[in-house]
Scaffold this active site. Structure first.
Site, PDB file in Angstrom:
ATOM      1  N   ARG A  22     -18.129  -0.749   4.988  1.00 16.52           N
ATOM      2  CA  ARG A  22     -19.196  -1.491   4.298  1.00 16.52           C
ATOM      3  C   ARG A  22     -19.898  -2.443   5.258  1.00 16.52           C
ATOM      4  O   ARG A  22     -21.092  -2.687   5.164  1.00 16.52           O
ATOM      5  CB  ARG A  22     -18.573  -2.266   3.127  1.00 16.52           C
ATOM      6  CG  ARG A  22     -19.523  -2.999   2.224  1.00 16.52           C
ATOM      7  CD  ARG A  22     -18.758  -3.677   1.088  1.00 16.52           C
ATOM      8  NE  ARG A  22     -17.658  -4.525   1.558  1.00 16.52           N
ATOM      9  CZ  ARG A  22     -17.803  -5.753   2.059  1.00 16.52           C
ATOM     10  NH1 ARG A  22     -18.993  -6.303   2.136  1.00 16.52           N
ATOM     11  NH2 ARG A  22     -16.749  -6.443   2.467  1.00 16.52           N
ATOM     12  N   HIS A  40      -1.486  -5.548   2.157  1.00 16.38           N
ATOM     13  CA  HIS A  40      -2.658  -6.420   2.106  1.00 16.38           C
ATOM     14  C   HIS A  40      -2.252  -7.767   1.492  1.00 16.38           C
ATOM     15  O   HIS A  40      -1.437  -7.801   0.563  1.00 16.38           O
ATOM     16  CB  HIS A  40      -3.769  -5.798   1.253  1.00 16.38           C
ATOM     17  CG  HIS A  40      -4.758  -5.005   2.051  1.00 16.38           C
ATOM     18  ND1 HIS A  40      -4.944  -3.653   1.881  1.00 16.38           N
ATOM     19  CD2 HIS A  40      -5.624  -5.385   3.038  1.00 16.38           C
ATOM     20  CE1 HIS A  40      -5.888  -3.235   2.732  1.00 16.38           C
ATOM     21  NE2 HIS A  40      -6.309  -4.259   3.434  1.00 16.38           N
ATOM     22  N   GLU A  51       0.833  -1.200   0.000  1.00 22.27           N
ATOM     23  CA  GLU A  51       0.000   0.000   0.000  1.00 22.27           C
ATOM     24  C   GLU A  51       0.871   1.256   0.000  1.00 22.27           C
ATOM     25  O   GLU A  51       1.819   1.361   0.763  1.00 22.27           O
ATOM     26  CB  GLU A  51      -0.920   0.003   1.227  1.00 22.27           C
ATOM     27  CG  GLU A  51      -1.881  -1.164   1.282  1.00 22.27           C
ATOM     28  CD  GLU A  51      -2.894  -1.166   0.133  1.00 22.27           C
ATOM     29  OE1 GLU A  51      -2.979  -0.158  -0.603  1.00 22.27           O
ATOM     30  OE2 GLU A  51      -3.590  -2.193  -0.024  1.00 22.27           O
ATOM     31  N   CYS A  76      -8.102  -1.655   8.066  1.00 22.57           N
ATOM     32  CA  CYS A  76      -6.689  -1.690   7.654  1.00 22.57           C
ATOM     33  C   CYS A  76      -6.180  -0.301   7.313  1.00 22.57           C
ATOM     34  O   CYS A  76      -5.077   0.092   7.713  1.00 22.57           O
ATOM     35  CB  CYS A  76      -6.507  -2.624   6.456  1.00 22.57           C
ATOM     36  SG  CYS A  76      -6.719  -4.352   6.894  1.00 22.57           S
TER      37      CYS A  76
HETATM   38  N1  PCA Z   1      -8.704  -6.732   6.457  1.00 18.44           N
HETATM   39  C1  PCA Z   1      -9.625  -5.626   6.642  1.00 18.44           C
HETATM   40  C2  PCA Z   1      -9.619  -5.350   8.109  1.00 18.44           C
HETATM   41  C3  PCA Z   1      -8.850  -6.435   8.754  1.00 18.44           C
HETATM   42  C4  PCA Z   1      -8.276  -7.219   7.653  1.00 18.44           C
HETATM   43  O1  PCA Z   1      -7.518  -8.172   7.773  1.00 18.44           O
HETATM   44  C5  PCA Z   1      -9.306  -4.408   5.777  1.00 18.44           C
HETATM   45  O2  PCA Z   1      -8.762  -4.579   4.686  1.00 18.44           O
HETATM   46  O3  PCA Z   1      -9.577  -3.286   6.189  1.00 18.44           O
END
Ligand code: PCA
Length: 204
Positions: free
Chosen positions: A92, A166, A82, A145
């Site tokens: 959501r 991610h 990111e 996140c």
């Molecule tokens: N993914 C979510 C929140 C926690 C996770 O592992 C996100 O992408 O915000």
């Protein structure tokens, strides 16, 4: 002493297991970097309030030089480095505490965007060289996140490098491979004070 703070997340929504937390635990078990490099890990609850408070508390307590957050992105097929956190909450689905903020700031009065301060392009090159699927991503979304990434960047003092990754679901990329990717990213961060300048943008 160089200290790394590595965080993953626990279950949320339909995800009874979260590969981000599982991979972080695995990195902790296998950590064998040279003496002088300490690792602090945490698996955080998917809660806007508690995750952001906990990362700030961990940073205050441990004073890490590097902070890497990790979370599951169910729709992605690659490790996503990111680049930007935004000062926006727009959920959501409710978080694990039942909170569902819509169009609220993570931290009122702060800048709308904060860039990752990790060498994402060098990390992308290292992951490609390691045979792992990787992409740069321009948005960590507007759920927990992104809030965690924003809070970590806001809390990071001068010289502290922070960012977020991610990861795909475990049936797309096994947890062991995610753990290998996290180790590769951390090795790259620790050996790369300034990111490489190579094109990484896209038109859409
Ligand atoms: N993914 C979510 C929140 C926690 C996770 O592992 C996100 O992408 O915000």
């Amino acid at each position: 002493m160089t200290t790394v703070l590595l965080t993953g997340f626990g279950p949320f929504g339909v995800h009874a297991e979260n590969p981000s937390g599982l991979a972080v635990e695995r990195v902790a078990e296998e950590w064998s970097r040279p003496p002088g490099t300490g690792l602090v890990t945490a698996v955080l609850p998917v809660s806007f309030a508690r995750a952001t408070a906990q990362v700030s508390g961990l940073m205050t307590h441990h004073r890490p030089d590097v902070v890497l957050g990790v979370g599951l992105a169910a729709g992605r097929e690659r490790i996503s480095l990111e680049r930007v956190a935004v000062n926006l909450l727009d959920a959501r689905i409710p978080d694990v505490d039942g909170a569902q903020p819509v169009d609220e700031p993570v931290l009122p009065g702060q800048p709308f965007a904060r860039p990752a301060t990790l060498p994402v392009k060098a990390a992308r090159a290292a992951l490609e060289a390691a045979g792992l699927p990787v992409e740069l991503s321009l948005s960590a979304g507007s759920y927990v996140c992104n809030a965690l990434m924003y809070a970590a960047l806001a809390h990071a003092g001068e010289g502290v490098r922070a960012g977020f990754v991610h990861v795909p679901p475990a049936d797309v990329l096994p947890v062991a491979e995610v753990a290998r990717a996290l180790g590769t990213i951390l090795d790259t961060v620790l050996s790369t004070p300034v990111d490489v300048v190579v094109a990484g943008g896209r038109e859409h």
